[in-house]
Design a protein around this motif. Structure first.
Motif, PDB file in Angstrom:
ATOM      1  N   LEU A  78      28.353  29.514  23.967  1.00 46.36           N
ATOM      2  CA  LEU A  78      29.045  29.322  25.233  1.00 46.36           C
ATOM      3  C   LEU A  78      28.859  30.612  26.044  1.00 46.36           C
ATOM      4  CD1 LEU A  78      31.739  29.515  27.135  1.00 46.36           C
ATOM      5  CD2 LEU A  78      30.958  27.179  26.566  1.00 46.36           C
ATOM      6  N   PHE A  79      28.411  30.446  27.281  1.00 43.04           N
ATOM      7  CA  PHE A  79      28.081  31.593  28.125  1.00 43.04           C
ATOM      8  C   PHE A  79      29.037  31.653  29.310  1.00 43.04           C
ATOM      9  CE2 PHE A  79      23.828  32.561  26.386  1.00 43.04           C
ATOM     10  CZ  PHE A  79      23.590  31.405  25.660  1.00 43.04           C
ATOM     11  N   TRP A  80      29.416  32.866  29.706  1.00 41.83           N
ATOM     12  CA  TRP A  80      30.177  33.088  30.930  1.00 41.83           C
ATOM     13  C   TRP A  80      29.359  33.940  31.890  1.00 41.83           C
ATOM     14  CZ3 TRP A  80      34.592  30.903  32.617  1.00 41.83           C
ATOM     15  CH2 TRP A  80      35.428  30.287  31.685  1.00 41.83           C
ATOM     16  N   TYR A  81      29.405  33.521  33.176  1.00 33.66           N
ATOM     17  CA  TYR A  81      28.719  34.237  34.236  1.00 33.66           C
ATOM     18  C   TYR A  81      29.698  34.510  35.372  1.00 33.66           C
ATOM     19  CZ  TYR A  81      24.094  33.063  32.307  1.00 33.66           C
ATOM     20  OH  TYR A  81      22.972  32.951  31.513  1.00 33.66           O
ATOM     21  N   ARG A  82      29.400  35.553  36.144  1.00 42.75           N
ATOM     22  CA  ARG A  82      30.139  35.841  37.367  1.00 42.75           C
ATOM     23  C   ARG A  82      29.161  35.700  38.531  1.00 42.75           C
ATOM     24  NH1 ARG A  82      33.784  40.686  39.473  1.00 42.75           N
ATOM     25  NH2 ARG A  82      33.066  40.665  41.638  1.00 42.75           N
ATOM     26  N   GLN A  83      29.605  35.068  39.613  1.00 46.70           N
ATOM     27  CA  GLN A  83      28.743  34.923  40.780  1.00 46.70           C
ATOM     28  C   GLN A  83      29.489  35.372  42.032  1.00 46.70           C
ATOM     29  OE1 GLN A  83      27.320  30.949  41.697  1.00 46.70           O
ATOM     30  NE2 GLN A  83      25.532  31.760  42.783  1.00 46.70           N
ATOM     31  N   ASP A  84      28.940  36.355  42.714  1.00 43.47           N
ATOM     32  CA  ASP A  84      29.476  36.809  43.991  1.00 43.47           C
ATOM     33  C   ASP A  84      28.854  35.988  45.116  1.00 43.47           C
ATOM     34  OD1 ASP A  84      29.350  39.911  42.441  1.00 43.47           O
ATOM     35  OD2 ASP A  84      31.206  38.999  43.162  1.00 43.47           O
ATOM     36  N   PRO A  85      29.561  35.854  46.239  1.00 38.95           N
ATOM     37  CA  PRO A  85      29.037  35.024  47.339  1.00 38.95           C
ATOM     38  C   PRO A  85      27.639  35.439  47.776  1.00 38.95           C
ATOM     39  CG  PRO A  85      31.318  35.619  47.751  1.00 38.95           C
ATOM     40  CD  PRO A  85      30.894  36.409  46.546  1.00 38.95           C
ATOM     41  N   GLY A  86      26.744  34.444  47.890  1.00 41.46           N
ATOM     42  CA  GLY A  86      25.393  34.708  48.361  1.00 41.46           C
ATOM     43  C   GLY A  86      24.480  35.365  47.350  1.00 41.46           C
ATOM     44  N   LYS A  87      24.923  35.464  46.093  1.00 44.09           N
ATOM     45  CA  LYS A  87      24.113  36.102  45.040  1.00 44.09           C
ATOM     46  C   LYS A  87      23.930  35.170  43.860  1.00 44.09           C
ATOM     47  CE  LYS A  87      25.442  40.841  46.185  1.00 44.09           C
ATOM     48  NZ  LYS A  87      25.952  42.128  45.655  1.00 44.09           N
ATOM     49  N   GLY A  88      22.993  35.531  42.974  1.00 37.11           N
ATOM     50  CA  GLY A  88      22.797  34.759  41.766  1.00 37.11           C
ATOM     51  C   GLY A  88      23.833  35.097  40.712  1.00 37.11           C
ATOM     52  N   PRO A  89      24.066  34.193  39.760  1.00 36.19           N
ATOM     53  CA  PRO A  89      25.021  34.470  38.679  1.00 36.19           C
ATOM     54  C   PRO A  89      24.597  35.676  37.842  1.00 36.19           C
ATOM     55  CG  PRO A  89      24.501  32.124  38.796  1.00 36.19           C
ATOM     56  CD  PRO A  89      23.537  32.824  39.693  1.00 36.19           C
ATOM     57  N   GLU A  90      25.605  36.413  37.398  1.00 36.27           N
ATOM     58  CA  GLU A  90      25.381  37.598  36.568  1.00 36.27           C
ATOM     59  C   GLU A  90      26.018  37.355  35.212  1.00 36.27           C
ATOM     60  OE1 GLU A  90      27.048  41.103  38.300  1.00 36.27           O
ATOM     61  OE2 GLU A  90      26.885  42.267  36.463  1.00 36.27           O
ATOM     62  N   PHE A  91      25.251  37.576  34.154  1.00 33.50           N
ATOM     63  CA  PHE A  91      25.722  37.312  32.790  1.00 33.50           C
ATOM     64  C   PHE A  91      26.897  38.221  32.418  1.00 33.50           C
ATOM     65  CE2 PHE A  91      25.722  36.264  28.428  1.00 33.50           C
ATOM     66  CZ  PHE A  91      25.776  37.441  27.705  1.00 33.50           C
ATOM     67  N   LEU A  92      27.919  37.615  31.777  1.00 37.23           N
ATOM     68  CA  LEU A  92      29.072  38.370  31.279  1.00 37.23           C
ATOM     69  C   LEU A  92      29.125  38.377  29.753  1.00 37.23           C
ATOM     70  CD1 LEU A  92      31.906  37.114  33.685  1.00 37.23           C
ATOM     71  CD2 LEU A  92      30.831  39.376  33.678  1.00 37.23           C
ATOM     72  N   PHE A  93      29.250  37.188  29.138  1.00 39.58           N
ATOM     73  CA  PHE A  93      29.476  37.085  27.696  1.00 39.58           C
ATOM     74  C   PHE A  93      28.725  35.906  27.108  1.00 39.58           C
ATOM     75  CE2 PHE A  93      32.964  39.971  27.911  1.00 39.58           C
ATOM     76  CZ  PHE A  93      33.776  39.596  28.962  1.00 39.58           C
ATOM     77  N   THR A  94      28.450  36.019  25.795  1.00 40.78           N
ATOM     78  CA  THR A  94      28.057  34.878  24.981  1.00 40.78           C
ATOM     79  C   THR A  94      29.002  34.800  23.792  1.00 40.78           C
ATOM     80  OG1 THR A  94      25.740  35.304  25.503  1.00 40.78           O
ATOM     81  CG2 THR A  94      26.193  33.720  23.774  1.00 40.78           C
ATOM     82  N   LEU A  95      29.502  33.595  23.500  1.00 37.37           N
ATOM     83  CA  LEU A  95      30.348  33.355  22.339  1.00 37.37           C
ATOM     84  C   LEU A  95      29.644  32.361  21.438  1.00 37.37           C
ATOM     85  CD1 LEU A  95      33.656  32.946  24.344  1.00 37.37           C
ATOM     86  CD2 LEU A  95      33.042  34.922  22.944  1.00 37.37           C
ATOM     87  N   TYR A  96      29.635  32.644  20.127  1.00 34.42           N
ATOM     88  CA  TYR A  96      28.828  31.843  19.215  1.00 34.42           C
ATOM     89  C   TYR A  96      29.635  30.872  18.371  1.00 34.42           C
ATOM     90  CZ  TYR A  96      25.387  35.445  20.316  1.00 34.42           C
ATOM     91  OH  TYR A  96      24.543  36.299  20.974  1.00 34.42           O
ATOM     92  N   SER A  97      30.866  31.262  18.005  1.00 37.55           N
ATOM     93  CA  SER A  97      31.614  30.415  17.071  1.00 37.55           C
ATOM     94  C   SER A  97      33.100  30.465  17.398  1.00 37.55           C
ATOM     95  CB  SER A  97      31.371  30.877  15.635  1.00 37.55           C
ATOM     96  OG  SER A  97      31.733  32.220  15.472  1.00 37.55           O
ATOM     97  N   ALA A  98      33.793  29.403  17.001  1.00 36.47           N
ATOM     98  CA  ALA A  98      35.230  29.302  17.253  1.00 36.47           C
ATOM     99  C   ALA A  98      35.954  30.495  16.655  1.00 36.47           C
ATOM    100  CB  ALA A  98      35.770  28.002  16.680  1.00 36.47           C
TER     101      ALA A  98
END
Lengths: 116, 111
Positions: B33-53
């Motif tokens: 499961l991946f989380w990204y942050r996206q600022d207005p007018g920009k591409g998503p920026e990677f934050l975290f990857t989670l692998y298991s519960a």
């Protein structure tokens, strides 16, 4: 740092024009992706490629084609642009599907395309 | 059908007011499961990857957690610069498949 470069930040085209959106990555990634992003609809996958000259349709391929002649470059082509293709287009790349960490997709800054 | 749903669609917070964003997924055999942050007018920026519960990851005021059905992005004492759209994405088990993205939560933090 991974760098994904999209050739244009803003484009304005006329209906019926053939439009090329270019994307280049500098990290030797095998996988490359094209998305479009619209308010309320989120990111939608158009096409992706897991190797040179290989391509797979995403969720919304109609009206689009792609080309990947070199590993670092992935082009999105609108054969005959229409007003409903006005959108933000995002390119991304990732390493091959080895360990999960390599599935991180790195995005370009986006191309905002307006078709008039 | 594999699906990722984020809630709420929009969230307004006062500076310092902690909260959580939710990402529910229906992806059998989730690989990550991946989380990204996206600022207005920009591409998503990677934050975290989670692998298991049970896994948790932190970065500054953000902490991401994962259960078998959902992921949370906790924001502790947010600042106005945390204002952005936060996207989550699920990796299906099949090799060579693309990530499945949610529609995002737009966070606004006012001072």
């Amino acid at each position: 740092d991974v760098k994904v470069t999209q050739s244009s930040r803003y484009l304005v085209k006329r209906t019926g024009e053939k439009v090329f959106l270019e994307c280049v990555q500098d990290m030797d990634h095998e996988n490359m992706f094209w998305y479009r992003q619209d308010p309320g609809l989120g990111l939608r996958l158009i096409y992706f490629s897991y190797d040179v000259k290989m391509k797979e349709k995403g969720d919304i391929p109609e009206g689009y084609s792609v080309s990947r002649e070199k590993k670092e470059r992935f082009s999105l082509i609108l054969e005959s642009a229409s007003t409903n293709q006005t959108s933000m287009y995002l390119c991304a790349s990732s390493l091959s599907d080895g360990t999960l960490a390599k599935n991180i997709q790195y995005f370009g800054a986006g191309t905002r395309l307006s078709v008039l | 059908e594999d699906q990722v749903t984020q809630s709420p669609e929009a969230l307004r917070l006062q500076e310092g007011e902690s909260s959580s964003l939710n990402c529910s997924y229906t992806v059998s055999g989730l690989r990550g499961l991946f989380w990204y942050r996206q600022d207005p007018g920009k591409g998503p920026e990677f934050l975290f990857t989670l692998y298991s519960a049970g896994e948790e990851k932190e970065k500054e005021r953000l902490k991401a957690t994962l259960t078998k059905k959902e992921s949370f992005l906790h924001i502790t004492a947010p600042k106005p610069e945390d204002s952005a759209t936060y996207l989550c994405a699920a990796q299906p088990p099949q090799a060579g498949t693309a990530l499945i993205f949610g529609k995002g939560t737009t966070l606004s933090v006012s001072s």
